[in-house]
Motif scaffolding. Sequence first.
Motif, short mmCIF file in Angstrom:
data_model
loop_
_atom_site.label_atom_id
_atom_site.label_comp_id
_atom_site.label_asym_id
_atom_site.label_seq_id
_atom_site.Cartn_x
_atom_site.Cartn_y
_atom_site.Cartn_z
N ALA A 109 27.73 30.71 127.03
CA ALA A 109 27.21 30.21 125.76
C ALA A 109 27.45 28.71 125.60
CB ALA A 109 27.86 30.96 124.60
N GLY A 110 26.39 28.01 125.19
CA GLY A 110 26.49 26.59 124.88
C GLY A 110 26.55 25.66 126.07
N GLN A 111 26.46 26.18 127.29
CA GLN A 111 26.63 25.36 128.48
C GLN A 111 25.28 24.85 129.01
OE1 GLN A 111 29.94 24.82 129.58
NE2 GLN A 111 30.24 25.86 127.62
N ARG B 112 17.95 41.52 126.45
CA ARG B 112 19.18 41.88 127.18
C ARG B 112 19.63 40.73 128.07
NH1 ARG B 112 19.60 46.74 131.62
NH2 ARG B 112 21.85 46.58 132.03
N ALA B 113 18.68 40.06 128.71
CA ALA B 113 19.02 38.93 129.57
C ALA B 113 19.66 37.80 128.78
CB ALA B 113 17.77 38.43 130.29
N LEU B 114 19.10 37.53 127.59
CA LEU B 114 19.65 36.47 126.74
C LEU B 114 21.08 36.83 126.32
CD1 LEU B 114 19.23 33.83 125.20
CD2 LEU B 114 18.29 35.18 123.31
N ASP B 115 21.30 38.07 125.91
CA ASP B 115 22.64 38.50 125.53
C ASP B 115 23.61 38.31 126.70
OD1 ASP B 115 21.76 39.20 123.03
OD2 ASP B 115 21.59 41.35 123.48
N TYR B 116 23.14 38.61 127.90
CA TYR B 116 24.02 38.51 129.06
C TYR B 116 24.45 37.07 129.32
CZ TYR B 116 25.77 38.84 133.80
OH TYR B 116 26.59 38.76 134.89
N ILE B 117 23.50 36.13 129.30
CA ILE B 117 23.89 34.75 129.61
C ILE B 117 24.65 34.12 128.45
CG2 ILE B 117 21.99 34.50 131.25
CD1 ILE B 117 20.81 32.44 129.24
N GLU B 118 24.43 34.58 127.22
CA GLU B 118 25.24 34.11 126.10
C GLU B 118 26.70 34.53 126.29
OE1 GLU B 118 24.56 32.01 123.94
OE2 GLU B 118 22.43 32.04 123.49
N THR C 192 12.08 33.24 127.59
CA THR C 192 12.97 33.51 126.46
C THR C 192 14.30 32.79 126.63
OG1 THR C 192 11.96 35.66 126.02
CG2 THR C 192 14.20 35.32 125.22
N LEU C 193 14.82 32.77 127.85
CA LEU C 193 16.11 32.11 128.09
C LEU C 193 16.02 30.62 127.78
CD1 LEU C 193 17.27 33.84 131.41
CD2 LEU C 193 17.72 34.50 129.04
N VAL C 194 14.94 29.98 128.22
CA VAL C 194 14.77 28.55 127.98
C VAL C 194 14.64 28.27 126.48
CG1 VAL C 194 13.24 26.57 128.32
CG2 VAL C 194 13.77 28.08 130.25
N GLU C 195 13.92 29.13 125.79
CA GLU C 195 13.65 28.90 124.37
C GLU C 195 14.85 29.20 123.48
OE1 GLU C 195 10.69 30.58 120.81
OE2 GLU C 195 10.52 31.36 122.86
N LYS C 196 15.62 30.25 123.80
CA LYS C 196 16.58 30.75 122.82
C LYS C 196 18.04 30.63 123.22
CE LYS C 196 13.29 34.00 120.76
NZ LYS C 196 13.05 35.39 120.33
N PHE C 197 18.34 30.28 124.44
CA PHE C 197 19.73 30.16 124.87
C PHE C 197 20.44 29.07 124.06
CE2 PHE C 197 22.67 28.29 128.25
CZ PHE C 197 23.69 29.19 127.98
N ILE D 144 19.03 25.64 129.61
CA ILE D 144 18.68 26.07 130.96
C ILE D 144 18.11 24.84 131.68
CG2 ILE D 144 17.31 27.62 132.40
CD1 ILE D 144 19.34 29.10 130.73
N LEU D 145 18.89 24.27 132.57
CA LEU D 145 18.43 23.08 133.30
C LEU D 145 17.35 23.44 134.32
CD1 LEU D 145 21.78 21.18 133.95
CD2 LEU D 145 20.24 21.04 131.97
N GLY D 146 17.41 24.66 134.82
CA GLY D 146 16.40 25.09 135.78
C GLY D 146 16.90 26.21 136.65
N VAL D 147 16.05 26.61 137.58
CA VAL D 147 16.31 27.70 138.52
C VAL D 147 16.18 27.14 139.93
CG1 VAL D 147 15.57 29.98 139.32
CG2 VAL D 147 15.34 29.37 136.89
#
Length: 373
Positions: free
Chosen positions: A98-100, A88-94, A117-122, A126-129
């Motif tokens: 997306a692509g940023q 769900r989190a991945l869907d949200y940030i996509e 998951t976000l780092v692997e599949k976005f 993901i530059l970081g937190v």
Amino acid sequence: MESPERARLDAFFRHVIEQFPAGGPVTTLIVTHLLCERPAFLRAMAATSTIAAVLPKPKSIDQHTLETVQALYPVYDLSRDLFADPTRALDYIEESAAGQDLVLADIGGYFAPSIGTLVEKFSGRILGVVEDTENGHQRYAALDQLDCPVISVARSPLKDCEDHLVGRSIVFSTDALVRARGDILTSRNACVLGFGKVGRSIAQTLRGHDLRVTVYDKDPIRRVQARSHGFRTTATTTEAVRDAELVLCATGNLALRQHDFEALRNGAYLASVTSSEDELELAPLHEIYQRNPVGEHLTRYEVTGHYFYVLAAGGAVNFVHGAAVGTYIHLVQAEILAATAALTHGRFRPGLRTMPTAARQTIAGIWLDHFDR
């Protein structure tokens, strides 16, 4: 905010951005409190990044500020559930970015359960937190592996000023809510759970208000520190709260679990410095205790032979009165801006990181130039 104050604040943030420029286009998702000073920080974030979403923490939203921010940026509801499920989190940030190239600005470790998951599949990167709180710091530190940098400002020396004043604001709001029902705290037994920077400030402020203060922290080093400051300490949570007429929770990591509430003395007041789900395991009590409002922001929990009072529904009690800490909050916001910029330059390896001392010194100098007048 008056026009001269806004102009000075905007000038401060412009100076910070000049000293810590982004290394390229970057998009941000920003978890934040929406209090009256927050639009200036968001304007600064918007000057150095594209804000894909502002996610206000639910119990710290000023309505006028919300309306102001909604007119400028995408604003969405925030909950722990939103990012607890990695899919769900991945869907949200996509949907949002997306692509940023993306930086996640966090307050409380909301992205921690799904960060791998976000780092692997976005579809972007993901530059970081950037994490602002001790609670969030602990959530990221507890992960077996971090696949991106997580820059924590939670333990920054620049945050010491804020934490000290947060402790005072916690005591102010607690005292105000108790007085609103015709009661006072003076000369009572108080317990502070957690002796970090905020907990230490709370304990010192309570002592200054003529309360007898006991401290418990699971870290024996902090218990030694508390004793060196003249506070009574205990070896367990149960022992700490047993005789306390006021219990203030400042651990950032579930100070009281379900079984601990049984040890509260009758009539005790209970307050927290952060979100209720982070400090107090209240949900299981709802099937056991009757809950009745006995005043604004005050709830009585009662079962046969036992009762106690919870302030502000277990959330951060100082947000009832705006949680003001003056211009010192901008030190932390400036470090968040600097950390966001640093992530765009790829200066940090994956893992839990902090900003260099030199960067913090630069921020402190800028703050002095603008606010030490």
